[in-house]
Each structure stands twice: as structure tokens, then as C-alpha cells.
Design a protein around this motif. Structure first.
Motif, PDB file in Angstrom:
ATOM      1  N   VAL A 224       0.853  -1.194   0.000  1.00 32.31           N
ATOM      2  CA  VAL A 224       0.000   0.000   0.000  1.00 32.31           C
ATOM      3  C   VAL A 224       0.888   1.242   0.000  1.00 32.31           C
ATOM      4  CG1 VAL A 224      -1.655   1.364   1.362  1.00 32.31           C
ATOM      5  CG2 VAL A 224      -1.974  -1.112   1.138  1.00 32.31           C
ATOM      6  N   MET A 225       1.875   1.237   0.884  1.00 34.22           N
ATOM      7  CA  MET A 225       2.791   2.379   1.013  1.00 34.22           C
ATOM      8  C   MET A 225       3.486   2.667  -0.321  1.00 34.22           C
ATOM      9  SD  MET A 225       6.067   2.642   3.544  1.00 34.22           S
ATOM     10  CE  MET A 225       7.031   1.497   2.592  1.00 34.22           C
ATOM     11  N   GLN A 226       3.967   1.597  -0.967  1.00 36.06           N
ATOM     12  CA  GLN A 226       4.681   1.774  -2.237  1.00 36.06           C
ATOM     13  C   GLN A 226       3.749   2.292  -3.337  1.00 36.06           C
ATOM     14  OE1 GLN A 226       6.190  -2.205  -2.373  1.00 36.06           O
ATOM     15  NE2 GLN A 226       8.050  -1.707  -1.229  1.00 36.06           N
ATOM     16  N   ILE A 227       2.540   1.726  -3.389  1.00 36.56           N
ATOM     17  CA  ILE A 227       1.592   2.091  -4.452  1.00 36.56           C
ATOM     18  C   ILE A 227       1.149   3.551  -4.332  1.00 36.56           C
ATOM     19  CG2 ILE A 227      -0.750   1.629  -5.333  1.00 36.56           C
ATOM     20  CD1 ILE A 227      -0.150  -1.385  -4.549  1.00 36.56           C
ATOM     21  N   VAL A 228       0.943   4.032  -3.104  1.00 36.46           N
ATOM     22  CA  VAL A 228       0.492   5.428  -2.938  1.00 36.46           C
ATOM     23  C   VAL A 228       1.679   6.385  -2.792  1.00 36.46           C
ATOM     24  CG1 VAL A 228      -1.707   4.711  -1.901  1.00 36.46           C
ATOM     25  CG2 VAL A 228       0.202   5.332  -0.395  1.00 36.46           C
ATOM     26  N   ASP A 229       2.883   5.848  -3.033  1.00 36.63           N
ATOM     27  CA  ASP A 229       4.086   6.662  -2.991  1.00 36.63           C
ATOM     28  C   ASP A 229       4.248   7.330  -1.618  1.00 36.63           C
ATOM     29  OD1 ASP A 229       6.375   7.787  -3.985  1.00 36.63           O
ATOM     30  OD2 ASP A 229       5.361   9.454  -5.001  1.00 36.63           O
ATOM     31  N   GLY A 230       3.868   6.582  -0.581  1.00 38.45           N
ATOM     32  CA  GLY A 230       3.770   7.183   0.753  1.00 38.45           C
ATOM     33  C   GLY A 230       4.936   6.909   1.678  1.00 38.45           C
ATOM     34  N   LYS A 231       4.789   7.482   2.854  1.00 38.18           N
ATOM     35  CA  LYS A 231       5.793   7.349   3.889  1.00 38.18           C
ATOM     36  C   LYS A 231       5.096   6.764   5.108  1.00 38.18           C
ATOM     37  CE  LYS A 231       8.245  10.652   6.290  1.00 38.18           C
ATOM     38  NZ  LYS A 231       8.585  12.049   6.515  1.00 38.18           N
ATOM     39  N   ILE A 232       5.724   5.764   5.727  1.00 43.26           N
ATOM     40  CA  ILE A 232       5.087   5.183   6.916  1.00 43.26           C
ATOM     41  C   ILE A 232       5.422   6.044   8.135  1.00 43.26           C
ATOM     42  CG2 ILE A 232       6.979   3.518   7.394  1.00 43.26           C
ATOM     43  CD1 ILE A 232       3.587   2.141   7.725  1.00 43.26           C
ATOM     44  N   LEU A 233       4.383   6.464   8.859  1.00 43.68           N
ATOM     45  CA  LEU A 233       4.581   7.316  10.036  1.00 43.68           C
ATOM     46  C   LEU A 233       4.433   6.529  11.334  1.00 43.68           C
ATOM     47  CD1 LEU A 233       2.461  10.399   8.877  1.00 43.68           C
ATOM     48  CD2 LEU A 233       4.908  10.034   8.566  1.00 43.68           C
TER      49      LEU A 233
ATOM     50  N   CYS B  95      -6.824   6.122  -4.137  1.00 43.72           N
ATOM     51  CA  CYS B  95      -7.820   5.040  -4.234  1.00 43.72           C
ATOM     52  C   CYS B  95      -7.700   4.357  -5.596  1.00 43.72           C
ATOM     53  CB  CYS B  95      -9.239   5.585  -4.086  1.00 43.72           C
ATOM     54  SG  CYS B  95      -9.607   6.235  -2.461  1.00 43.72           S
ATOM     55  N   GLY B  96      -7.579   5.174  -6.640  1.00 49.37           N
ATOM     56  CA  GLY B  96      -7.499   4.636  -7.996  1.00 49.37           C
ATOM     57  C   GLY B  96      -6.300   3.730  -8.180  1.00 49.37           C
ATOM     58  N   GLU B  97      -5.158   4.148  -7.675  1.00 50.83           N
ATOM     59  CA  GLU B  97      -3.932   3.343  -7.791  1.00 50.83           C
ATOM     60  C   GLU B  97      -4.082   2.008  -7.040  1.00 50.83           C
ATOM     61  OE1 GLU B  97      -1.256   3.654  -9.542  1.00 50.83           O
ATOM     62  OE2 GLU B  97      -1.567   5.659 -10.344  1.00 50.83           O
ATOM     63  N   LEU B  98      -4.634   2.079  -5.829  1.00 47.37           N
ATOM     64  CA  LEU B  98      -4.808   0.856  -5.034  1.00 47.37           C
ATOM     65  C   LEU B  98      -5.781  -0.099  -5.724  1.00 47.37           C
ATOM     66  CD1 LEU B  98      -4.894   2.428  -1.457  1.00 47.37           C
ATOM     67  CD2 LEU B  98      -3.130   0.905  -2.354  1.00 47.37           C
ATOM     68  N   TYR B  99      -6.826   0.461  -6.287  1.00 48.78           N
ATOM     69  CA  TYR B  99      -7.827  -0.358  -6.983  1.00 48.78           C
ATOM     70  C   TYR B  99      -7.205  -1.018  -8.217  1.00 48.78           C
ATOM     71  CZ  TYR B  99     -12.503  -1.767  -8.460  1.00 48.78           C
ATOM     72  OH  TYR B  99     -13.605  -2.505  -8.805  1.00 48.78           O
ATOM     73  N   LEU B 100      -6.436  -0.229  -8.952  1.00 46.93           N
ATOM     74  CA  LEU B 100      -5.750  -0.747 -10.146  1.00 46.93           C
ATOM     75  C   LEU B 100      -4.810  -1.897  -9.800  1.00 46.93           C
ATOM     76  CD1 LEU B 100      -4.533   2.241 -12.365  1.00 46.93           C
ATOM     77  CD2 LEU B 100      -6.020   0.346 -13.045  1.00 46.93           C
ATOM     78  N   HIS B 101      -4.237  -1.807  -8.617  1.00 45.31           N
ATOM     79  CA  HIS B 101      -3.312  -2.856  -8.185  1.00 45.31           C
ATOM     80  C   HIS B 101      -4.033  -4.019  -7.507  1.00 45.31           C
ATOM     81  CE1 HIS B 101      -0.255   0.191  -9.033  1.00 45.31           C
ATOM     82  NE2 HIS B 101       0.617  -0.811  -9.040  1.00 45.31           N
ATOM     83  N   GLY B 102      -5.348  -4.021  -7.567  1.00 49.40           N
ATOM     84  CA  GLY B 102      -6.105  -5.200  -7.133  1.00 49.40           C
ATOM     85  C   GLY B 102      -6.718  -5.145  -5.745  1.00 49.40           C
TER      86      GLY B 102
END
Lengths: 141, 123
Positions: free
Chosen positions: B6-15, B102-109
Motif C-alpha cells: 500500500v505504502m509503495q503504491i500510494v508513494d507514501g511514507k510510513i509514520l 484510491c485509484g492506484e490501489l484499486y488498479l493494483h487489485g
């Protein structure tokens, strides 16, 4: 049925900052008692909804948790203002919540229907000028 | 999918929850309306939201939500992070908008939460 546990939680009107603390305690208490995750989740959601309703809509009240071997019961009893039209209040999307509640992400008119959906039994009694009592039970078996 | 993915797909940082990056997630919900989250979300879920206040964590705790993604690069307060840490919810900050995340996560299944009704168990 023998009551194994009874706890009362006073809930203050308009106390948005602390809203949900009773529900957090109730969830942890039930978890310690070994209540299964599916029931625990339904109790927690309904409990949080009813606690928020006390904060958002009531003049203050008390949340009571009762546990017996058959079920978990939650009773929310407030001191007013009472609900003029219960049928309307039970309709999804109908809400009289304040802007403050909406800013926090609540007041979408989902609370009462969501409580009813999660509880095994749901009862609401209300009298304008007197108060509202909501009783919800969650079967453990 | 895991919290790490999830973190990688949304280009995020874990806090919060670096130790829980391998926790699996089954479903997701994107909403700023906690009322709707309370009415629809199932367990093992990711919540993607642009709303930042302690009630996001409180709501997530009640629902046993696994991971919260704060969108549009929003940074939650220390209070919010501490609450999440205490209840064991992973927190990610993503630069993406809620829609795109949301779109990216959905695209990734990662599927959305199924509409409720009538039974709470989704029967």
C-alpha cells in the motif's frame, strides 16, 4: 440472567475532544473478557455511534454496559431534548447534527440505522422534553 | 496486499507501524465522512482519507482498520500518531489526492468494501 459485569460511563454534551473515550474503554473491557472479534466489532461500532449521538445531540447522559453469559447490552440514557419524530430520525441520511459535528466527519444521518443494523436487538424510546433511551443487545451465542 | 505494498503504491511514507509493514489488507475505503466509514467498512481494511483529526483514529479503532492513509501529503499531529501507535494502526502519509490514491490501489487489485444491506455479516 446473572449479570457478569455492569459499568456506567457518563457522557458530556458537546465534549467533542473526549468523544469516543467510553467506547474505547468498553471495547478494551470486552476484549479482555474474551468476546469474539465479530461481536466485538459490532458492539464497538454501535457503541461509538451512540456515544457520538450523546455528545452531538443530547444534553448529556450515561452509557451503561451490561454483560451476561448470553449477551452484551448497551443502554444509552440521556436527559433530553428528546426526538420529536423517531421514524424520521431512523431514516438513513436524515440528520440534525451541528456544523461542528460535520467538520469532524459525522452527522451524515447514518448513526441510528447503523446501530440497528449492528445490534441483535434494538429499541429506542424518546419523549420530547424528557429524554431518549436506546437499548441494544448483542447475542454472544 | 500488505501495508508495505500500500505504502509503495500510494508513494507514501510510513509514520506509524514500521514493524507491521507485512500485515495483510483485504479491502479499502476512501472517505472523509466517518459516518459512512462506520456504516460500510469491514475488517482488514485500509482507510484513505483527507480528514485529519483524532476521530479518524478512533473510528478506525472501533472497526479494526489495519491502516490509515492520509492523502494530499497531510501530516497528522503527534496526538493522532500516538493514538494510532497505542491501538496498533499503521499510518501512511501519501502525496497523492484521495481519488488518485484510491485509484492506484484499486488498479493494483485492492477491492472496495461491498455495499452493506441487509445483514451486518455481509450475508
Amino acid at each position: 440472567m446473572a449479570v457478569l459485569l455492569e459499568k456506567n460511563f457518563p457522557v458530556e454534551a458537546g465534549a467533542f475532544t473526549t468523544a469516543g473515550e467510553a467506547s474505547t474503554t468498553i471495547k478494551r473491557t470486552l476484549k479482555q473478557l474474551g468476546i469474539g472479534p465479530e461481536v466485538l466489532r459490532r458492539v464497538s461500532v454501535a457503541c461509538y455511534e451512540v456515544e457520538l449521538n450523546l455528545v452531538i445531540h443530547s444534553r448529556g447522559g450515561t452509557l451503561t454496559l451490561l454483560v451476561d453469559p448470553e449477551k452484551v447490552t448497551l443502554i444509552s440514557k440521556d436527559v433530553g431534548p428528546g426526538i420529536p419524530d423517531i421514524e424520521k430520525a431512523m431514516t438513513e441520511g436524515f440528520s440534525t447534527a451541528s456544523d461542528e459535528a460535520r467538520t469532524l466527519g459525522f452527522g451524515a444521518g447514518m448513526g441510528l440505522p447503523n446501530m440497528k443494523r449492528n445490534a441483535s436487538e434494538f429499541d429506542i424510546q424518546s419523549e420530547v422534553g424528557v429524554g431518549t433511551t436506546i437499548t441494544m443487545s448483542f447475542a454472544l451465542k | 496486499m500488505t501495508v508495505r505494498e500500500v505504502m509503495q503504491i500510494v508513494d507514501g511514507k510510513i509514520l506509524v507501524g514500521e514493524d507491521r509493514l507485512d500485515t495483510p489488507v483485504d479491502t479499502a475505503c476512501g472517505s472523509d465522512l466517518m459516518s459512512d466509514v462506520l456504516a460500510f467498512v469491514k475488517e482488514k481494511a485500509v482507510l484513505i482519507t483527507g480528514l485529519i483529526n483524532p476521530h479518524v483514529v478512533r473510528t478506525s479503532e472501533m472497526l479494526d482498520i489495519t491502516c490509515i492513509v492520509f492523502s494530499r501529503g497531510k501530516m497528522p499531529s503527534e496526538e493522532i500518531l500516538e493514538m494510532a501507535e497505542e491501538v496498533g494502526i499503521a499510518v501512511i502519509s501519501s502525496p497523492l489526492t484521495t481519488y488518485t490514491a484510491c485509484g492506484e490501489l484499486y488498479l493494483h487489485g485492492l477491492p472496495g468494501t461491498k455495499p452493506k444491506k441487509p445483514a451486518p455479516e455481509g450475508a
